[in-house]
Design a protein around this motif. Structure first.
Motif: not given
Length: 249
Positions: A1-16, A98-109
């Motif tokens: 299941m999706l980690d709940p942080r994906f629903l609570t931490i805003p996600i930068t589009h292609r990084g900040l 680099l990210i090493a689990g510090r923030v949610p990572l959403l990968i689009e193939i």
């Protein structure tokens, strides 16, 4: 299941990304981490099939070079820089390190078939290989459900979703009309084992989106470019993928 942080931490589009900090660069990932935001990135295959963090199929917009990224030899690719900066085209492995689990990572193939069909090649398996052993919140999505089905077969432990929209003819002319209708109806959601969608902000009134949320699906929205757009999207979506401003958090 999706980690709940994906629903609570805003996600930068292609990084900040910002002037001098190119999209899908290691610098943009660092900036997102420092700000405490999640990161969305795009994956294209390199000439040897290695997953690269890069949005476009062609090189020109982001590097000034000519040609397709998948057809560019490794030596040439290593010498390219993003948008006039010193930032190279990163590999997915470099991004993960680099990210090493510090923030949610959403990968689009990115779709490799051209028509959201079954010809997905080795890219989903290569992404799964790169993610093996990655310790952190990560999820994988694609506009092409075949891509997600192949990825899930290779990495059944990683949450998957679909990138979705209205699939209008102007933007999806290579996709047969009947298939566009299926994609717009998000008909493949259950078949691919999805737990979320990332949906176009301009199509959030699609009744299927509301039905999926009622059934427990995670609903993200792209691409949000202002606080006003964010506020409107959040009436339906639980979280946003954003750029060009700082999302509420």
């Amino acid at each position: 299941m999706l980690d709940p942080r994906f629903l609570t931490i805003p996600i930068t589009h292609r990084g900040l990304h910002a002037p001098g900090v190119p999209e899908n660069s290691l610098a943009a990932a660092r900036a997102a981490i420092e700000a405490g935001y999640g990161i969305e990135c795009d994956i294209q295959p390199g000439p040897d099939g290695e997953p690269l963090v890069f949005h476009d199929y062609q090189l020109h917009r982001l590097t000034g070079a000519q040609g397709f990224i998948a057809a560019t030899d490794a030596a040439t690719l290593a010498g390219l820089r993003l948008l006039g900066t010193d930032e190279p085209v990163p590999t997915l492995r470099q991004f993960l390190d680099l990210i090493a689990g510090r923030v949610p990572l959403l990968i689009e193939i990115k779709d490799q078939d051209g028509a959201c069909g079954p010809n997905v090649g080795t890219l989903p398996a290569r992404v799964a290989e790169a993610l093996a052993g990655y310790d952190g919140p990560v999820a994988v999505m694609s506009f092409n459900p075949h891509m997600i089905a192949a990825f899930r077969e290779a990495a059944p432990h990683v949450p998957v979703g679909l990138t979705t929209c209205a699939f209008g003819e102007d933007d999806w002319a290579r996709v047969p009309p009947a298939r566009r209708d299926e994609l717009a109806a998000i008909a493949d959601y259950d078949a691919v084992g999805a737990s979320f969608i990332s949906h176009d902000k301009d199509d959030l009134d699609n009744p299927r989106v509301d039905a999926l949320r009622a059934a427990g699906a995670g609903i993200l929205s792209w691409t949000i470019r202002s606080l006003a757009e964010e506020q409107a999207a959040r009436r339906i979506a639980q979280n946003v993928t954003f750029e060009g401003y700082r999302a509420a958090y």
